[in-house]
Design a protein around this motif. Structure first.
Motif, short mmCIF file in Angstrom:
data_model
loop_
_atom_site.label_atom_id
_atom_site.label_comp_id
_atom_site.label_asym_id
_atom_site.label_seq_id
_atom_site.Cartn_x
_atom_site.Cartn_y
_atom_site.Cartn_z
N GLU A 363 27.99 -3.82 24.49
CA GLU A 363 27.41 -4.26 25.35
C GLU A 363 25.96 -4.40 25.54
OE1 GLU A 363 27.78 -5.23 29.82
OE2 GLU A 363 29.34 -5.26 28.56
N LEU A 364 25.77 -3.33 25.09
CA LEU A 364 23.84 -2.31 25.34
C LEU A 364 23.41 -2.52 23.76
CD1 LEU A 364 24.67 0.78 27.88
CD2 LEU A 364 23.62 -1.88 27.66
N GLY A 365 24.14 -2.49 23.24
CA GLY A 365 23.27 -2.90 21.33
C GLY A 365 23.15 -1.65 20.87
N PHE A 366 23.74 -0.12 21.42
CA PHE A 366 23.32 1.20 20.74
C PHE A 366 24.00 1.49 19.46
CE2 PHE A 366 23.59 6.21 21.11
CZ PHE A 366 22.30 6.41 20.74
N ASP A 367 22.74 2.34 18.83
CA ASP A 367 23.19 2.33 17.06
C ASP A 367 22.90 3.33 16.75
OD1 ASP A 367 24.38 1.93 14.74
OD2 ASP A 367 22.69 1.40 13.79
N GLY A 368 22.75 4.66 18.27
CA GLY A 368 21.81 5.18 17.60
C GLY A 368 23.59 6.88 17.76
N VAL A 369 22.60 8.02 17.45
CA VAL A 369 23.95 8.91 17.68
C VAL A 369 24.34 8.96 19.03
CG1 VAL A 369 24.87 11.62 17.33
CG2 VAL A 369 22.89 10.39 15.60
N ILE A 370 26.25 8.81 19.06
CA ILE A 370 27.02 9.61 20.42
C ILE A 370 27.98 11.17 20.53
CG2 ILE A 370 29.09 8.30 21.84
CD1 ILE A 370 27.95 5.24 21.35
N VAL A 371 26.88 11.97 21.28
CA VAL A 371 27.09 12.98 21.78
C VAL A 371 28.88 12.49 22.97
CG1 VAL A 371 25.54 14.17 22.52
CG2 VAL A 371 26.80 15.50 21.14
N THR A 372 29.88 13.92 22.55
CA THR A 372 30.64 14.19 24.31
C THR A 372 30.00 15.32 24.86
OG1 THR A 372 31.35 15.57 23.20
CG2 THR A 372 32.45 13.76 22.29
N ASP A 373 29.65 15.27 25.74
CA ASP A 373 29.65 16.58 26.56
C ASP A 373 30.44 17.60 26.32
OD1 ASP A 373 28.24 17.52 28.74
OD2 ASP A 373 29.01 17.09 30.01
N ALA A 374 30.57 18.62 26.73
CA ALA A 374 31.39 19.94 26.64
C ALA A 374 32.51 19.94 25.78
CB ALA A 374 30.61 21.22 27.11
N LEU A 375 33.72 19.55 25.63
CA LEU A 375 35.11 18.96 25.40
C LEU A 375 35.32 20.37 25.93
CD1 LEU A 375 35.70 16.96 22.26
CD2 LEU A 375 35.01 16.04 24.81
N ASN A 376 34.98 21.23 26.19
CA ASN A 376 36.08 22.96 26.73
C ASN A 376 36.10 22.64 28.70
OD1 ASN A 376 33.26 23.63 27.76
ND2 ASN A 376 33.16 25.32 25.82
N MET A 377 35.60 21.54 28.83
CA MET A 377 35.34 21.83 30.60
C MET A 377 36.17 20.74 30.71
SD MET A 377 30.98 20.16 30.26
CE MET A 377 31.56 18.55 32.28
N LYS A 378 37.11 21.66 31.66
CA LYS A 378 38.40 21.34 32.50
C LYS A 378 38.24 19.65 32.69
CE LYS A 378 39.12 25.48 35.02
NZ LYS A 378 39.39 26.43 35.60
#
Length: 449
Positions: A363-378
């Motif tokens: 929908e927004l057309g983003f083709d850069g890098v998508i990174v998660t927030d810290a996956l150790n968060m509860k």
């Protein structure tokens, strides 16, 4: 006498007839020779005026006198066939810097075993990489860990930073030990969320809230420039900022970290902060898509819900990201809140294909890098193992996995998913292409100047 005269007369008549006959034969011979000469000349042009099978007697055309003018007319009247000239091969245009970079990226990826490809999708703390308690230097343990697991990036916290000399050396050594380019990242928003300033190395910058309250978006640019300059000097190249969240509910968890409550208020500050960072050579990363300011809950403590409607989210929260994408932002971080109005379920945004692939990519057309927030968060770790969370994030469309609770488990889980076909190797390659377009961009820009 009369007889002699008659004899002489008859001899003259006979001689005249012989002369006439001789002259006629001579003329005939000359005509034949002329015809043959014309044949020989026209034969060289491959289009003779008279077929080679025709004889002189067969031709009914009047044979012109073979003068130079006649021969010139004959040449001019015939189509002159010349051998085709070969066009010189066009010199191919030299490849552009972008094409050279893409070639280099493909070479890098083609030379990676799957173990290195998967490791390259992770961003870890120094402790997450080495297993150390608190890491303040990069020595043999860091070198050995990077030889075993060629991760894509390292994120530093306040505890890793003691002095300018110490962190500069630590970053430089870490880079030197890595086979591939690394993202060296930090959270430096200004206000309460800083790592370098909190360690006392530089003067603290105002918070997004304080900057937003000035009503002057150029203040965000100045802050971005200041932060970008000292981060670059220390050796960082990624800042997980600016915050693009809207603090649009009473008691919002993002109250101090947000520039305001509406897209109209926040967007100019976000774009200016981003511009200031990027002009100093720091990669900006907008966060926390699709927005976590619409809740009072903290995803560090558990899963939280955003109750805004899909229409409200699209017209406000997503509008800020749309502006950032149009301005060329290269990285976006996913948040952990569930936005049921967009997804139709209570899946955390970072694990939702609807949020990551359908909305952010499509929908927004983003083709850069998508990174998660810290996956150790509860918000994640209380519900999923490190293996499950990492695989789900990649299947949702994320490119990089940051700070899983257990890196080795997450790494092994992704490798197993590729081996079993749950995630294709080409899917991993796609993420690596996006990652390396950022990592190699400066190198090829410099070469192209």
């Amino acid at each position: 006498m009369d007889e002699r005269r008659e004899i002489r007369r008859k001899r003259r008549q006979r001689n005249q007839m012989l002369a006439y006959a001789t002259a006629f034969l001579a003329l005939l011979l000359i005509a034949v020779l002329i015809v043959q000469g014309v044949k020989l000349v026209t034969k060289k042009d491959t289009t003779p005026a008279v077929s080679q099978t025709e004889s002189v007697a067969d031709s009914t055309e009047e044979i012109p006198e073979a003068t130079p003018d006649v021969l010139d007319d004959l040449y001019a009247s015939e189509e002159v066939l010349t051998p085709p000239t070969e066009e010189p091969e066009a010199t191919p245009a030299p490849p552009t810097q972008e094409e050279l970079m893409e070639q280099r990226i493909e070479e890098i990826i083609a030379g990676m075993p799957i173990t290195e490809k998967v490791a390259g999708l992770f961003i870890l703390t120094p402790e997450g990489l080495t297993g150390a308690g608190t890491a303040i230097k990069a020595g043999d343990a860091t070198k050995a860990a990077l030889e075993a697991y060629k991760v894509g990036g390292i994120i530093y916290m306040k505890k890793n930073i003691q002095s300018k000399e110490q962190i500069t050396e630590m970053i430089a050594n870490t880079r030197s030990y890595s086979k591939y380019p690394l993202f060296i990242a930090v959270d430096e928003e200004g206000g309460t969320v800083t790592r370098v300033a909190a360690a006392g190395l530089v003067e603290a910058q105002p918070s997004p809230k304080e900057i937003g309250e000035t009503g002057d978006a150029t203040k965000a640019y100045e802050t971005g420039t200041t932060i970008g300059a000292y981060l670059k000097e220390l050796g960082f190249d990624v800042n997980f900022a600016p915050v693009a969240d809207l603090s649009n509910v009473e008691g919002s968890i993002m109250l101090d970290r947000s520039y305001g409550a509406t897209a109209a208020e926040v967007t100019p500050y976000v774009l200016n902060m981003m511009k200031g960072l990027e002009e100093q050579g720091i990669i900006a990363c907008m966060k926390h898509f699709p927005g976590i300011g619409g809740t009072t809950g903290d995803t560090h403590d558990g899963l939280v819900a955003i109750t805004r409607t899909a229409e409200e989210m699209r017209s406000e929260e997503l509008a800020v990201y749309k502006a950032g994408i149009e301005a060329g932002v290269q990285m976006i971080m996913l948040g952990h809140a569930d936005v049921e109005s967009l997804t139709g379920d209570k899946t955390s945004a970072v694990l939702s294909k609807v949020i990551v692939t359908d909305i952010l990519r499509g929908e927004l057309g983003f083709d850069g890098v998508i990174v998660t927030d810290a996956l150790n968060m509860k918000a994640i770790s209380e519900y999923f193992t490190s293996e499950q969370a990492a695989v789900m994030a990649l299947k949702a469309g994320c490119d990089m996995i940051m700070m899983p609770e257990d890196f080795l488990q997450a790494y092994a889980g992704v490798l197993n998913a590729v081996s079993e076909g749950t995630i294709s190797e080409e899917r991993i390659n796609d993420s690596l292409r996006r990652i390396y377009r950022i990592k190699l961009a400066e190198e090829f820009l410099v070469e192209g100047e």
